[in-house]
Motif scaffolding. Structure first.
Motif, mmCIF file in Angstrom:
data_model
loop_
_atom_site.group_PDB
_atom_site.id
_atom_site.type_symbol
_atom_site.label_atom_id
_atom_site.label_comp_id
_atom_site.label_asym_id
_atom_site.label_seq_id
_atom_site.Cartn_x
_atom_site.Cartn_y
_atom_site.Cartn_z
ATOM 1 N N SER A 162 0.922 -1.230 -0.216
ATOM 2 C CA SER A 162 -0.103 0.094 -0.075
ATOM 3 C C SER A 162 0.688 1.159 -0.132
ATOM 4 O O SER A 162 0.375 2.301 -0.352
ATOM 5 C CB SER A 162 -1.240 0.321 0.781
ATOM 6 O OG SER A 162 -0.762 1.174 1.876
ATOM 7 N N GLU A 163 2.282 1.588 0.727
ATOM 8 C CA GLU A 163 3.127 1.954 0.968
ATOM 9 C C GLU A 163 3.510 2.723 -1.035
ATOM 10 O O GLU A 163 3.973 3.827 -1.658
ATOM 11 C CB GLU A 163 4.271 1.834 0.980
ATOM 12 C CG GLU A 163 3.958 2.627 2.608
ATOM 13 C CD GLU A 163 5.242 2.094 3.739
ATOM 14 O OE1 GLU A 163 6.243 2.213 3.499
ATOM 15 O OE2 GLU A 163 4.965 1.909 4.984
ATOM 16 N N LEU A 164 3.774 1.289 -1.525
ATOM 17 C CA LEU A 164 3.929 1.581 -3.025
ATOM 18 C C LEU A 164 2.768 1.639 -3.696
ATOM 19 O O LEU A 164 3.571 2.985 -4.564
ATOM 20 C CB LEU A 164 4.258 -0.334 -3.786
ATOM 21 C CG LEU A 164 5.139 -0.016 -4.865
ATOM 22 C CD1 LEU A 164 6.890 0.760 -4.326
ATOM 23 C CD2 LEU A 164 5.745 -1.254 -5.334
ATOM 24 N N PHE A 165 2.008 1.693 -3.839
ATOM 25 C CA PHE A 165 0.837 2.911 -4.747
ATOM 26 C C PHE A 165 1.172 3.561 -4.435
ATOM 27 O O PHE A 165 0.441 4.472 -5.122
ATOM 28 C CB PHE A 165 -0.758 1.954 -4.199
ATOM 29 C CG PHE A 165 -0.923 0.451 -4.204
ATOM 30 C CD1 PHE A 165 0.016 -0.357 -5.667
ATOM 31 C CD2 PHE A 165 -1.371 -0.458 -3.323
ATOM 32 C CE1 PHE A 165 -0.103 -1.740 -5.719
ATOM 33 C CE2 PHE A 165 -1.650 -1.603 -3.238
ATOM 34 C CZ PHE A 165 -0.844 -2.577 -4.903
ATOM 35 N N LYS A 166 1.054 4.358 -3.328
ATOM 36 C CA LYS A 166 0.689 5.118 -3.057
ATOM 37 C C LYS A 166 2.071 6.412 -3.227
ATOM 38 O O LYS A 166 2.874 7.483 -3.759
ATOM 39 C CB LYS A 166 0.634 6.384 -1.431
ATOM 40 C CG LYS A 166 -0.831 5.684 -0.858
ATOM 41 C CD LYS A 166 -0.628 6.053 0.205
ATOM 42 C CE LYS A 166 -1.983 5.296 1.125
ATOM 43 N NZ LYS A 166 -1.378 4.919 2.611
ATOM 44 N N GLU A 167 3.272 5.850 -2.844
ATOM 45 C CA GLU A 167 3.991 6.285 -3.209
ATOM 46 C C GLU A 167 4.585 6.496 -4.794
ATOM 47 O O GLU A 167 5.439 7.558 -5.816
ATOM 48 C CB GLU A 167 5.657 4.782 -3.401
ATOM 49 C CG GLU A 167 7.343 5.923 -2.852
ATOM 50 C CD GLU A 167 7.561 7.102 -2.103
ATOM 51 O OE1 GLU A 167 7.903 7.546 -1.609
ATOM 52 O OE2 GLU A 167 6.752 6.683 -1.151
ATOM 53 N N ARG A 168 4.235 6.040 -5.631
ATOM 54 C CA ARG A 168 4.003 5.948 -7.181
ATOM 55 C C ARG A 168 3.562 7.069 -7.102
ATOM 56 O O ARG A 168 2.693 7.557 -7.661
ATOM 57 C CB ARG A 168 3.253 4.578 -8.174
ATOM 58 C CG ARG A 168 3.948 5.018 -9.421
ATOM 59 C CD ARG A 168 2.758 4.286 -10.358
ATOM 60 N NE ARG A 168 1.386 5.188 -9.679
ATOM 61 C CZ ARG A 168 1.295 6.393 -10.384
ATOM 62 N NH1 ARG A 168 1.740 6.620 -11.493
ATOM 63 N NH2 ARG A 168 -0.330 7.367 -9.540
ATOM 64 N N CYS A 169 4.182 8.240 -8.297
ATOM 65 C CA CYS A 169 3.737 9.059 -9.123
ATOM 66 C C CYS A 169 4.576 9.711 -9.968
ATOM 67 O O CYS A 169 5.353 9.448 -10.491
ATOM 68 C CB CYS A 169 4.445 10.492 -7.629
ATOM 69 S SG CYS A 169 5.863 10.941 -7.724
ATOM 70 N N THR A 170 3.769 10.711 -10.879
ATOM 71 C CA THR A 170 4.346 11.022 -12.153
ATOM 72 C C THR A 170 5.346 11.835 -12.332
ATOM 73 O O THR A 170 5.309 12.643 -11.277
ATOM 74 C CB THR A 170 3.704 11.719 -12.561
ATOM 75 O OG1 THR A 170 2.344 10.421 -13.243
ATOM 76 C CG2 THR A 170 4.406 12.592 -14.233
ATOM 77 N N SER A 171 6.964 11.549 -12.251
ATOM 78 C CA SER A 171 7.973 12.883 -12.377
ATOM 79 C C SER A 171 8.756 12.430 -14.291
ATOM 80 O O SER A 171 8.740 11.785 -14.694
ATOM 81 C CB SER A 171 9.031 12.155 -11.631
ATOM 82 O OG SER A 171 8.837 12.243 -9.818
ATOM 83 N N LYS A 172 7.739 14.024 -14.169
ATOM 84 C CA LYS A 172 8.854 13.895 -15.634
ATOM 85 C C LYS A 172 9.976 14.743 -15.346
ATOM 86 O O LYS A 172 9.329 15.971 -15.166
ATOM 87 C CB LYS A 172 7.785 14.974 -16.832
ATOM 88 C CG LYS A 172 6.112 14.459 -16.769
ATOM 89 C CD LYS A 172 5.340 15.488 -17.479
ATOM 90 C CE LYS A 172 4.202 15.506 -16.387
ATOM 91 N NZ LYS A 172 3.460 16.380 -17.599
#
Ligand SMILES: Cc1cc2nc3c(=O)[nH]c(=O)nc-3n(C[C@H](O)[C@H](O)[C@H](O)COP(=O)(O)O)c2cc1C
Length: 216
Positions: free
Chosen positions: A11-21
């Motif tokens: 569940s941490e991983l799901f929230k940690e994933r984010c778009t970084s351009k």
């Protein structure tokens, strides 16, 4: 690892994933690349669920897998070369700026069912095509999560110019394949690059705003 640990980490991983351009005007030097990380990210894609095998027509040559997606991987050297070619062709979008920084570009396509008749539409609106897209999307999400777990900044782009027939031809991607996403993987250390977040990152709703309990 206990079950509760697995659940907590997931569940941490799901929230940690984010778009970084990550963007830069000048090309960054080509780094020594970590093939193991790339292999782990591709392997994660391979564990995505899929309902039906890709049509037989696609299952030829080296990439003869039944999965309804294909991944075309460019390393940093190839990203810089593609950047230069896009710039030479007059591309002023963000894509060359991201290819200036990226360690990898993964062009993820999905394999549409062969069509009886071709018209102007991108693909036939069949259940089977919908499920192929869904499976390929799951493969991309697995890649993003695997990258996040390795602290690799990542970005799922619609592709812009990267979905053009000219770029497909340059990269040896067949015209029957449809680009679902251009996945960019960036170096961990992005000092000196301009880094942008996903536009809708902070517009997420509460679970109750898109789900409901059903009682009969
Ligand atoms: C299918 C798909 C295509 C996307 N294409 C783009 C894109 O072309 N440009 C862009 O800025 N973001 C694109 N994104 C990223 C979204 O903007 C981002 O996921 C959203 O703003 C939420 O931010 P987050 O990923 O940090 O949670 C895409 C995401 C998906 C799932």
């Amino acid at each position: 690892m206990s079950d509760t640990n697995v659940a907590r980490i997931a569940s941490e991983l799901f929230k940690e994933r984010c778009t970084s351009k990550a963007l830069a005007e000048e090309a960054w030097p080509v780094p020594d690349q970590d093939g193991e990380k790339l292999a782990a990210i591709l392997e994660a894609a391979g564990w995505a669920p899929f309902h039906k095998p890709a049509a037989r027509e696609y299952r030829v040559g080296d990439q003869d897998g039944i999965e309804p997606w294909r991944c075309h991987v460019l390393d940093a050297k190839q990203c810089r070369e593609l950047r230069q070619r896009l710039l030479d062709a007059g591309d002023t979008t963000k894509i060359p700026k991201m290819l200036a920084v990226a360690d990898y570009l993964i062009q993820v396509t999905w394999l549409q069912e062969p069509r009886a008749e071709s018209d102007d539409s991108l693909f036939d609106p069949s259940i089977q095509n919908m499920e192929h897209i869904a499976a390929a999307s799951a493969a991309i999400q697995n890649m993003l999560l695997a990258a996040t777990a390795r602290e690799i900044p990542n970005y799922w782009s619609s592709g812009g110019k990267l979905r053009s027939p000219e770029v497909f031809e340059m990269l040896g991607i067949t015209s029957e394949e449809i680009l679902l996403g251009s996945v960019l993987l960036f170096p961990r250390d992005l000092e000196g690059a301009q880094v942008k977040a996903g536009a809708l990152r902070h517009s997420r709703s509460e679970v109750g705003q898109w789900s409901r309990r059903v009682e009969l």
